[in-house]
Write a protein that holds these residues in place. Structure first.
Motif, PDB file in Angstrom:
ATOM      1  N   VAL A 115      -4.174   6.089  -1.342  1.00  0.00           N
ATOM      2  CA  VAL A 115      -3.645   4.761  -1.055  1.00  0.00           C
ATOM      3  C   VAL A 115      -3.711   4.001  -2.374  1.00  0.00           C
ATOM      4  O   VAL A 115      -4.808   3.732  -2.875  1.00  0.00           O
ATOM      5  N   ASN A 116      -2.564   3.716  -2.937  1.00  0.00           N
ATOM      6  CA  ASN A 116      -2.492   3.226  -4.311  1.00  0.00           C
ATOM      7  C   ASN A 116      -3.337   4.130  -5.217  1.00  0.00           C
ATOM      8  O   ASN A 116      -3.040   5.300  -5.317  1.00  0.00           O
ATOM      9  N   TYR A 126       0.849  -1.191   0.000  1.00  0.00           N
ATOM     10  CA  TYR A 126       0.000   0.000   0.000  1.00  0.00           C
ATOM     11  C   TYR A 126       0.880   1.234   0.000  1.00  0.00           C
ATOM     12  O   TYR A 126       1.597   1.498   0.961  1.00  0.00           O
ATOM     13  N   PHE A 146      -6.642  -1.859   4.965  1.00  0.00           N
ATOM     14  CA  PHE A 146      -5.551  -2.279   4.075  1.00  0.00           C
ATOM     15  C   PHE A 146      -4.696  -3.342   4.751  1.00  0.00           C
ATOM     16  O   PHE A 146      -3.803  -3.025   5.519  1.00  0.00           O
TER      17      PHE A 146
END
Ligand SMILES: Cc1cc2nc3c(=O)[nH]c(=O)nc-3n(C[C@H](O)[C@H](O)[C@H](O)COP(=O)(O)O)c2cc1C
Ligand code: SF4
Ligand code: FES
Lengths: 184, 437
Positions: free
Chosen positions: A163-164, A104, A183
């Motif tokens: 996040v990503n 992540y 995550f």
């Protein structure tokens, strides 16, 4: 330009290990089967192959998580460019990873408008709770990498983090632990 | 409307009317709301007639420079035997600005319709919508909407049965503020590093792939269908002030304010009412101290200037700043201006493409000196050095990113000099000192 500055500090230990591995495992081309067909369709949108370079690199990153030197060679051959040219382009943009990153990859906006709303406290909280400790370092469990990023274009929803590929709005230090549970 | 808040009664929601309504995102939902009538109408007009209506409306570019849109379109010469292109600037990366994001997230078909009309008006068969890489959600929404428009025959070789070809492709950037500069965007689209190009030649002569190109901001194009449907006079009448600033404008508001969000007002709206009433004023127990009204590249305003501003192109200039992109950044009395100016300098240093010496060196040195002052290690000499560097960075480079870095420093030194001085005499940041006490 900024990719190098932030990217250079990223998990160097991890990336060296992975690079060594790359030497042992033969490179599997990205553009075969359905991915190749997707590329062929994409090429139809532009009057020349070079214009498809950014989207092609995005496909590499989607498939592999990062853009390796080997992948640059593959892309160069497909688009009739030199590997050096492709590398020149890759290094210009901040979003192509030139090393593997934590599962992540967390980017926190700390530009002035978000800073005014306490983005620095969000960074502190993320570094502590992920175990990353430092910006650009990967957490000991390999799950997270946290970096600062410039304005994400969501300043009214301070503090946005990515996040990503997902943007999460209005993050506060108090919300961090709850967010991280998503995550695994 | 004040998305994510309810619309304020004094707003004039035209572009933002359907923000927050998921049904408006779909083609059917958009048609129910009057969508694609303007494109249909446009395809029955001559390109020259469309350009004239847009000229007559007074619409000016919403990307930052405020160039008259109809005039820009008229630079594209019909019948020159060359392919023409339209680039849509959806790179929105100017700190404080997040309006194009909401247009694309909520009303993707508004942008497609405006883009198709623009393409037809300038004689382009192909338009590219260049979206910044971080906008993953707007990207997905736009891609889906484009697909819908193709399936319904609104785009493609025979757009709306007109016999005319209009192709629209969505192109994702990869993280670089500079790619919002028009010629950098074109280089990036061509698969190059995003370095701005020396002008001339201007894009209307040699732009994307070396061919005549027009580039417009998302909000500019989204306004066009409304102008065609309701007429130039209707658009022009929407101004409370200068005849040179017409229509409505979306302002993004962020920073230390009660209700951050996007607000749409007619040009000339009083900035004081906007800040204190529409956006809810300062947070409890706080006072506003400074505003950057048009994205981070325009001069900082004192509250005295801000409170007497009428919100249009001329109005912001008259009060020491510029309308820019309409990204309003508000700082209250808890904020250290030196810290923010240092952080903005760092932004520009980070984003400089580094091809011009003045910009590459100037942004780096400005950041160093600003950070030194913020840390309490500055000297009074530093002010002159900053101003001298700023002077060297202004009007001397390929694009204006360099100038933009000097803007907050120079305006900050002029309007908040006492805060700079306090850092030097006290050898530490007075705000940090107060927080620690
Ligand atoms: C460094 C820099 C960044 C820019 N970023 C953007 C941007 O993100 N979006 C935008 O629409 N215009 C941006 N512009 C302005 C564009 O160069 C161009 O003027 C604009 O897209 C033209 O569209 P308009 O006439 O509809 O405003 C930027 C300019 C500079 C110098
Ligand atoms: S002014 Fe700065 S960003 Fe613009 S072209 Fe020159 S170096 Fe690049
Ligand atoms: S400054 Fe943080 S999103 Fe724009």
């Amino acid at each position: 330009m900024s990719a190098q500055r932030e990217g250079a500090t990223q998990a160097d230990a991890l990336s060296h290990a992975s690079r060594d591995n790359v030497g042992e495992i033969p490179y599997e081309p990205v553009f075969v089967g359905a991915v190749r067909e997707e590329l062929d369709a994409l090429l139809g949108r532009y009057p020349n192959k070079m214009a498809a370079l950014l989207p092609t690199l995005w496909m590499v990153q989607r498939e592999r998580g990062w853009v390796s030197e080997e992948a640059m060679v593959e892309v160069a051959a497909l688009l009739e460019l030199t590997p050096a040219y492709v590398k020149g382009v890759v290094t210009f943009y901040t979003m192509y990873h030139q090393h593997p990153v934590g599962r992540y990859f967390i980017q926190v906006c700390t530009t002035s408008p978000c800073l005014a709303c306490g983005a620095d406290k969000v960074v502190e909280s993320l570094l502590g709770q992920t175990g990353c400790g430092d910006l650009g370092a990967t957490s000991p469990d390999g799950r997270f990498t946290v970096i600062e990023v410039e304005c994400l274009g969501a300043c009214g929803f301070a503090t946005p983090i990515m996040v990503n590929d997902e943007v999460i709005e209005s993050v506060t230090p108090e919300k961090v632990s709850q967010i991280l549970t998503r995550f695994k | 409307m004040g998305y994510p808040h309810k619309s304020h009664p004094k707003e004039t929601p035209i572009l933002s009317k359907y923000f927050g309504e998921p049904q408006a995102r779909t083609l059917d939902g958009w048609k129910e709301r009057g969508g694609y009538r303007a494109l249909q109408q446009a395809l029955g007009m001559t390109p020259a007639d469309i350009v004239n209506v847009v000229k007559e409306s007074g619409l000016r570019g919403r990307g930052g420079a405020g160039f008259p849109t109809g005039m820009k379109w008229s630079f594209m010469k019909p019948g020159d035997g060359k392919a023409h292109y339209l680039c849509v600037n959806a790179d929105e990366s100017e700190p404080g600005t997040f309006k194009d994001r909401e247009i694309m997230r909520w009303t993707p078909h508004a942008l497609i319709e405006g883009t198709a009309i623009g393409a037809y008006a300038i004689g382009a068969e192909v338009a590219y919508i260049y979206i910044r890489g971080e906008f993953t959600e707007p990207l997905a929404v736009m891609e889906n909407a484009v697909k819908e428009a193709y399936s319904a025959g609104l785009l493609g070789a025979n757009a709306m049965g007109s016999g005319k070809r209009i192709d629209i492709h969505v192109h994702r950037g990869a993280g670089a503020y500079i790619c919002g500069e028009e010629t950098a965007l074109m280089n990036s689209l061509e698969g190059r590093r995003g370095n701005p190009r020396i002008k001339p030649p201007f894009p209307a002569v040699a732009g994307l792939f070396g061919l005549p190109t027009t580039i417009n901001n998302v909000e500019t194009l989204a306004a066009v269908p409304h102008i065609l449907i309701n007429g130039a006079a209707w658009y022009k009448a929407m101004s409370l002030s200068s005849p040179k600033s017409t229509g409505t404008k979306l302002f993004s508001v962020c920073g230390n304010v009660t209700r951050p969000g996007n607000y749409e007002v007619t040009m000339g709206y009083p900035f004081k009412d906007f800040l204190y009433d529409m956006c809810g004023g300062p947070l409890p127990g706080r006072k506003f101290k400074a505003v950057i009204p048009g994205g981070s590249s325009v001069p900082i305003q004192s509250m005295e200037e801000a409170e007497s501003t009428l919100m249009d192109y001329e109005g912001f200039v008259a009060k020491g700043s510029m309308l820019g992109s309409g990204g309003v950044i508000v700082f209250d009395d808890s904020q250290c201006m030196v810290r923010h100016i240092a952080r903005l300098a760092r932004f520009y240093a980070h984003e400089s493409c580094a091809q011009c010496t003045q910009c590459r060196e100037g942004t780096a040195w400005t950041t160093k000196i600003m950070e030194r002052i913020e840390a309490g290690n500055g000297t009074m000499q530093d002010f002159d050095t900053l101003l001298e560097i700023g002077d060297n960075m202004t009007g001397k480079t390929i694009c204006v990113l360099s100038d933009s870095c000097a803007v907050p420093v120079v305006s900050g030194l002029e309007k908040f000099r006492h805060e700079f001085e306090a850092h030097i005499t006290g050898k530490r940041c007075p705000f940090r000192a107060a927080a620690a006490a």
